[in-house]
Design a protein around this motif. Sequence first.
Motif, PDB file in Angstrom:
ATOM      1  N   ASP A  86      35.612  15.782   8.719  1.00 53.20           N
ATOM      2  CA  ASP A  86      34.174  15.652   8.983  1.00 53.20           C
ATOM      3  C   ASP A  86      33.728  16.613  10.077  1.00 53.20           C
ATOM      4  O   ASP A  86      32.603  17.131  10.054  1.00 53.20           O
ATOM      5  CB  ASP A  86      33.825  14.212   9.353  1.00 53.20           C
ATOM      6  CG  ASP A  86      34.612  13.745  10.573  1.00 53.20           C
ATOM      7  OD1 ASP A  86      35.660  14.348  10.885  1.00 53.20           O
ATOM      8  OD2 ASP A  86      34.174  12.764  11.209  1.00 53.20           O
ATOM      9  N   VAL A 100      33.306  19.979   8.434  1.00 58.75           N
ATOM     10  CA  VAL A 100      32.050  20.042   7.679  1.00 58.75           C
ATOM     11  C   VAL A 100      30.868  20.223   8.635  1.00 58.75           C
ATOM     12  O   VAL A 100      29.942  21.021   8.381  1.00 58.75           O
ATOM     13  CB  VAL A 100      31.885  18.769   6.824  1.00 58.75           C
ATOM     14  CG1 VAL A 100      30.497  18.730   6.183  1.00 58.75           C
ATOM     15  CG2 VAL A 100      32.971  18.706   5.761  1.00 58.75           C
ATOM     16  N   PHE A 101      30.895  19.487   9.773  1.00 56.73           N
ATOM     17  CA  PHE A 101      29.796  19.595  10.733  1.00 56.73           C
ATOM     18  C   PHE A 101      29.713  21.000  11.327  1.00 56.73           C
ATOM     19  O   PHE A 101      28.624  21.581  11.442  1.00 56.73           O
ATOM     20  CB  PHE A 101      29.992  18.544  11.835  1.00 56.73           C
ATOM     21  CG  PHE A 101      28.912  18.546  12.861  1.00 56.73           C
ATOM     22  CD1 PHE A 101      27.610  18.185  12.539  1.00 56.73           C
ATOM     23  CD2 PHE A 101      29.177  18.923  14.178  1.00 56.73           C
ATOM     24  CE1 PHE A 101      26.610  18.191  13.486  1.00 56.73           C
ATOM     25  CE2 PHE A 101      28.178  18.936  15.134  1.00 56.73           C
ATOM     26  CZ  PHE A 101      26.892  18.563  14.796  1.00 56.73           C
ATOM     27  N   THR A 108      30.987  13.440   3.868  1.00 55.88           N
ATOM     28  CA  THR A 108      32.060  12.536   4.294  1.00 55.88           C
ATOM     29  C   THR A 108      31.842  11.090   3.854  1.00 55.88           C
ATOM     30  O   THR A 108      32.809  10.361   3.645  1.00 55.88           O
ATOM     31  CB  THR A 108      32.214  12.579   5.819  1.00 55.88           C
ATOM     32  OG1 THR A 108      30.955  12.213   6.433  1.00 55.88           O
ATOM     33  CG2 THR A 108      32.597  13.972   6.281  1.00 55.88           C
ATOM     34  N   PHE A 152      24.061  17.242  10.774  1.00 51.33           N
ATOM     35  CA  PHE A 152      24.576  15.886  10.676  1.00 51.33           C
ATOM     36  C   PHE A 152      24.365  15.305   9.269  1.00 51.33           C
ATOM     37  O   PHE A 152      25.217  14.567   8.748  1.00 51.33           O
ATOM     38  CB  PHE A 152      23.892  14.983  11.707  1.00 51.33           C
ATOM     39  CG  PHE A 152      24.499  15.082  13.081  1.00 51.33           C
ATOM     40  CD1 PHE A 152      25.760  14.544  13.324  1.00 51.33           C
ATOM     41  CD2 PHE A 152      23.814  15.700  14.122  1.00 51.33           C
ATOM     42  CE1 PHE A 152      26.325  14.630  14.595  1.00 51.33           C
ATOM     43  CE2 PHE A 152      24.388  15.796  15.383  1.00 51.33           C
ATOM     44  CZ  PHE A 152      25.647  15.260  15.634  1.00 51.33           C
ATOM     45  N   ARG A 165      26.985  16.673   7.026  1.00 47.76           N
ATOM     46  CA  ARG A 165      28.259  16.016   7.334  1.00 47.76           C
ATOM     47  C   ARG A 165      28.319  14.634   6.702  1.00 47.76           C
ATOM     48  O   ARG A 165      29.326  14.254   6.072  1.00 47.76           O
ATOM     49  CB  ARG A 165      28.413  15.913   8.845  1.00 47.76           C
ATOM     50  CG  ARG A 165      29.585  15.067   9.316  1.00 47.76           C
ATOM     51  CD  ARG A 165      29.604  14.984  10.831  1.00 47.76           C
ATOM     52  NE  ARG A 165      30.577  14.011  11.296  1.00 47.76           N
ATOM     53  CZ  ARG A 165      30.360  12.715  11.415  1.00 47.76           C
ATOM     54  NH1 ARG A 165      29.158  12.228  11.081  1.00 47.76           N
ATOM     55  NH2 ARG A 165      31.309  11.903  11.850  1.00 47.76           N
ATOM     56  N   GLU A 166      27.248  13.843   6.858  1.00 50.49           N
ATOM     57  CA  GLU A 166      27.239  12.508   6.280  1.00 50.49           C
ATOM     58  C   GLU A 166      27.276  12.554   4.759  1.00 50.49           C
ATOM     59  O   GLU A 166      27.929  11.735   4.112  1.00 50.49           O
ATOM     60  CB  GLU A 166      25.992  11.748   6.749  1.00 50.49           C
ATOM     61  CG  GLU A 166      26.034  11.320   8.199  1.00 50.49           C
ATOM     62  CD  GLU A 166      27.165  10.355   8.454  1.00 50.49           C
ATOM     63  OE1 GLU A 166      27.329   9.382   7.674  1.00 50.49           O
ATOM     64  OE2 GLU A 166      27.936  10.574   9.413  1.00 50.49           O
TER      65      GLU A 166
END
Length: 450
Positions: A11, A14-15, A66, A59, A62-63
């Motif tokens: 994660d 990814v962020f 993930t 963000f 990312r969410e």
Amino acid sequence: MSQRRGKLAHDVHVFLLALLAGLPGSLITLVLLWTGGSSPKVSWTLSVLVMGVYLGAAFAVRERVTRPLQTVANLLAALREGDYSVRGRGARRGEDPLGEVFLETNALSETLREQRLGALEAGALLTQVMEEIDVSVLTFDAEGTLKLVNRAGERLLGLPRGHLMNQNAVALGLTDLLEGPVPRRLTRTFAVEGGPYELRRGTFRQGGRPHQLVVLADLRLALREEEREAWRKMVRVLSHEINNSLTPIHSISESLRDSLLQVPRAADWEEDAKVGLGIVARRSEALGRFMSAYARLARLPPPKLAPVEVGPWVQRVAALETRLPVEVRPGPTLSVSADGDQLEQLLINLVRNAVEAARERQGRVWISWTVPSPETVEVWVEDEGPGVADTANLFVPFFTTKPEGSGIGLALSRQIAEAHGGSLRLENRTEGPGCRARLRLPLNGAPTRR
């Protein structure tokens, strides 16, 4: 964020990638804001807005990436824990890869649920069967610890299951069950009166560890049932034969008594008395012969074993038959360990039956032998008679289809064959009319072929 072996978590990757992707645009926007001649208040306001959008988008990405992975991880964790009721939402086929992942995960959960249900049902059925059968079943692990025992096993050992489980075979006195050849007959005593027992043993794996399955069957019940059946047959045969003799004896005795009491007596009463007493004498003799034959069948002595050459034995018996030529088709030269006199009596009975059957159809009779395996020899007596209509009663003592037959020939022959560790079977020939008697005997050793 969690790290493993010094590497950033997925994660975080990814962020950071989302920040890196939006960084050029955000920097250009901020440069244009501060160099475009806007007032500081506007520049700061727009800068905060741009940075908020920039970080919020990172963000969100990312969410977005993930969260589904966490959902799949939770689904798999539930499956690992045995909870097959959870399902992933949004499962669908099409061009949505995430929907495909949820769909396959849900299908896997359903498959595992059905398999677990089937295993539970099969296990419950197996447990119920084990509890209801009269055979004692025990399982031991590699260290000889008792891991499972059914209800019959509890009765056999005389202890409740709670006292037996996880006890070592040495402490329970059951080490002989885990050693020695199987299957074998066991004559030892247990907590309940019984035996002899047939011991069988097998291996299986549970939880990746080897286990031994021990099965003990009490042969007493089966032997007693066979004994009762033998007694029933004997009583039925004896009753039939004795009644066949006693009925006419009783009837004639009553007639003779009435004749003697008649006043005046009939003129031919002496002749009637002679005829009646003659019938009584004949029926008494027949009953005596029957009982003698039964005693002969019951008192067959143990065979006195000695080497018997198969070829000469067959030739001797074939030469004894004078009613019909008996052809001998030579086989391999070999010998058996047997009682020569009993074997001759056995083969004489078979040849006599074959000749009597063949004469009904003017057929032939021949004897041959072969070696179906290195340990056994088979002697065949074949005829071209009418064959056998009912093979079920052939070896029942005193059962006969011949008017003058005694009904002990085949029963005695099979008894001799089994006393030598062999077997006797009669069957209709498939190659043509007639019957084939197959006598199987163990060999002394490997045959010497011609």
